[in-house]
Write an enzyme that holds these catalytic residues in place. Structure first.
Site, PDB file in Angstrom:
ATOM      1  N   GLU A 193     -15.940 -11.257 -49.539  1.00  0.00           N
ATOM      2  CA  GLU A 193     -17.186 -11.457 -48.781  1.00  0.00           C
ATOM      3  C   GLU A 193     -16.981 -11.258 -47.277  1.00  0.00           C
ATOM      4  OE1 GLU A 193     -17.608 -15.630 -50.153  1.00  0.00           O
ATOM      5  OE2 GLU A 193     -18.291 -16.039 -48.115  1.00  0.00           O
ATOM      6  N   GLU A 235     -11.781 -18.206 -55.784  1.00  0.00           N
ATOM      7  CA  GLU A 235     -12.402 -17.281 -54.835  1.00  0.00           C
ATOM      8  C   GLU A 235     -11.905 -17.486 -53.422  1.00  0.00           C
ATOM      9  OE1 GLU A 235     -16.580 -16.655 -55.270  1.00  0.00           O
ATOM     10  OE2 GLU A 235     -16.884 -16.425 -53.109  1.00  0.00           O
ATOM     11  N   ASP A 292     -14.672 -21.988 -54.820  1.00  0.00           N
ATOM     12  CA  ASP A 292     -14.733 -21.120 -53.640  1.00  0.00           C
ATOM     13  C   ASP A 292     -13.884 -21.777 -52.555  1.00  0.00           C
ATOM     14  OD1 ASP A 292     -17.162 -19.031 -52.199  1.00  0.00           O
ATOM     15  OD2 ASP A 292     -15.517 -19.965 -51.105  1.00  0.00           O
ATOM     16  N   HIS A 318     -21.465 -10.962 -52.763  1.00  0.00           N
ATOM     17  CA  HIS A 318     -21.690 -12.298 -52.213  1.00  0.00           C
ATOM     18  C   HIS A 318     -23.194 -12.486 -52.064  1.00  0.00           C
ATOM     19  CE1 HIS A 318     -22.308 -14.874 -48.552  1.00  0.00           C
ATOM     20  NE2 HIS A 318     -21.631 -15.675 -49.340  1.00  0.00           N
ATOM     21  N   GLU A 336     -24.820 -13.566 -57.635  1.00  0.00           N
ATOM     22  CA  GLU A 336     -24.694 -14.922 -57.096  1.00  0.00           C
ATOM     23  C   GLU A 336     -26.027 -15.401 -56.568  1.00  0.00           C
ATOM     24  OE1 GLU A 336     -22.086 -15.445 -53.706  1.00  0.00           O
ATOM     25  OE2 GLU A 336     -22.324 -17.615 -53.732  1.00  0.00           O
TER      26      GLU A 336
HETATM   27  C1  LIG Z   1     -19.787 -22.338 -50.646  1.00  0.00           C
HETATM   28  C2  LIG Z   1     -18.842 -21.581 -49.733  1.00  0.00           C
HETATM   29  O1  LIG Z   1     -18.097 -22.546 -49.021  1.00  0.00           O
HETATM   30  C3  LIG Z   1     -19.579 -20.734 -48.735  1.00  0.00           C
HETATM   31  O2  LIG Z   1     -20.403 -21.545 -47.937  1.00  0.00           O
HETATM   32  C4  LIG Z   1     -20.401 -19.673 -49.418  1.00  0.00           C
HETATM   33  O3  LIG Z   1     -21.377 -19.188 -48.578  1.00  0.00           O
HETATM   34  C5  LIG Z   1     -19.665 -18.391 -49.822  1.00  0.00           C
HETATM   35  O4  LIG Z   1     -18.280 -18.438 -49.743  1.00  0.00           O
HETATM   36  C6  LIG Z   1     -20.112 -17.968 -51.200  1.00  0.00           C
HETATM   37  O5  LIG Z   1     -19.323 -17.345 -51.925  1.00  0.00           O
HETATM   38  O6  LIG Z   1     -21.316 -18.220 -51.511  1.00  0.00           O
HETATM   39 MG   LIG Z   2     -17.359 -17.218 -51.289  1.00  0.00          MG
END
Ligand SMILES: C[C@H](O)[C@H](O)[C@@H](O)[C@@H](O)C(=O)O
Ligand SMILES: [Mg+2]
Length: 406
Positions: A279, A251, A224, A329, A349
């Site tokens: 997201e 991502e 991510d 998300h 997720e």
């Molecule tokens: C883990 C990522 O840096 C974000 O904090 C997260 O919240 C988001 O991008 C995700 O896809 O869960």
């Molecule tokens: Mg993300």
């Protein structure tokens, strides 16, 4: 029940009598609002990483500045529907001073017309971001209230489950532990962006290689990138992570506004590596842009940020018509009730909110009571069989109501 009886039942539904918007700090829907030492704030790459002073901590530049928005709708029979999302005091103002005029005295069954009025009355200053978060929070509270008045889970109102259970991948710093916990994959935060040059790239690949060695060849591993990269860096990372570590998807590599960059990244990515994003996108129009410009293989709207359930129906249907997967998300029960009803949402997720993360804890704790969590990486559809979204607001937390609409 005859048709006229069903129509009468809907027409005689209690109406919204009171609209209240609260803000609260500390975890919950604004899940970046955590204490010290949490994996989610440990030198994670962001667009602000180009400034060394903002590289170690995302809270240092304000990722948790908003806090949670709690929207509470009380019907004239006393039934309460509510929802939580990211938005804090600014979103409270929008709900109380602007959106409430489209809610008081209205039936929650009018969610299409209410959504239309909320969106087009704020379009001159909204369209995305905290305004859409506020609209989403209201929409989710409407669906919760409607379910509680009809004594139906939201997923029943959306057409029912297409499978018996949800399966999850886990987002967090420990995909190796996520595998042991039964998740189908692990999504790592990227720690180093372009400003840290080749040294940072080598660290990114080393971490992924280490996790690949610990997790074996078949476990999904994802990165991510939280909007932190440029096209050149993202392309190089995509090829190395695919070739050396079997990355499953990259991502949100680029700015959400860079539709052209995503289209180029998807073309340049190695065949087999999935490009995902969404997201921080909002509305059917934003996601149509992502799909029509062929920016990604999977769209990832957050139902608490994209417009709520009423808008996600439109987004998901367009994705389905184009054969695009829609994997929301992480947004707790608000996405579970949707994903279980969609063939083009084959998994969901789960954001690991334990600081390690070394254990599964409720995603929006401590704000939601009764929030289901994956067991062995799965949640059975039957666990969603409670009215509305099936959760209650924890009223022991420090709810603040900064504005009112009366
Ligand atoms: C883990 C990522 O840096 C974000 O904090 C997260 O919240 C988001 O991008 C995700 O896809 O869960
Ligand atoms: Mg993300």
């Amino acid at each position: 029940m005859s048709v006229s009886g069903a129509i009468e039942r809907t027409r005689s539904l209690p109406r919204i009598a009171h609209v209240r918007a609260f803000t609260v700090r500390g975890g919950g829907a604004d899940y970046h609002d955590q204490g010290d030492g949490h994996w989610i704030d440990d030198h994670i790459a962001t667009p602000m990483s180009r400034y060394p002073e903002y590289r170690q901590s995302r809270q240092s530049f304000g990722i948790n500045v908003l806090g949670t928005l709690v929207v509470e709708l009380e019907a004239d029979d006393g039934t309460i529907g509510f929802a939580v999302t990211t938005g804090g005091e600014p979103a409270c103002y929008i709900v109380e001073k602007h959106l409430s005029r489209f809610l008081v005295g209205r039936s929650p069954a009018e969610y299409e017309k209410i959504w239309d009025q909320m969106y087009f009355s704020t379009q001159y200053y909204g369209r995305k971001g905290v305004v859409l978060n506020a609209i989403s929070g209201v929409d989710l509270a409407i669906w919760d209230l409607l379910g509680k008045l009809r004594d139906e889970p939201v997923y029943h109102m959306l057409g029912g489950a297409v499978r018996d259970e949800l399966q999850f991948y886990a987002t967090g710093a420990r995909p190796d532990l996520a595998k042991e916990m039964g998740f189908i994959g692990g999504k790592l935060p990227l720690h180093h962006g372009p400003a840290e040059g080749l040294e940072g790239m080598e660290k990114n690949i080393a971490l992924l290689s280490d996790m690949r060695a610990k997790c074996g060849d078949d476990f999904w591993l994802m990165y991510d990138c939280w909007m932190s990269l440029d096209l050149d860096y993202a392309t190089r990372l995509a090829h190395r992570a695919w070739d050396e570590c079997g990355l499953k998807w990259i991502e949100e590599a680029l700015s959400p506004d860079d539709y052209w960059g995503y289209a180029a990244l998807k073309k340049a990515a190695p065949p087999g590596l999935l490009v995902t994003t969404g997201e921080h996108e909002a509305t059917r129009w934003g996601f149509r842009m992502l799909m029509d410009m062929e920016c990604c293989d999977i769209i990832q709207p957050d139902v608490g940020w994209c417009g709520g359930v009423t808008e996600l129906i439109k987004i998901a249907n367009y994705a389905d018509s184009r054969g695009v997967m829609m994997v929301p998300h992480g947004s707790s029960v608000y996405s579970y009730h949707f994903v279980i009803t969609r063939h083009n949402s084959p998994f969901a997720e789960f954001l690991m909110m334990h600081p390690g993360p070394t254990e599964v804890v409720p995603m929006f704790a401590p704000q939601l009571l009764g929030e289901p969590v994956p067991v062995n990486g799965h949640i059975r559809a039957s666990e969603l069989d409670r009215a509305g979204f099936g959760v209650e607001l924890n009223r022991e937390i420090a709810l603040q109501r900064p504005y009112s609409n009366s």
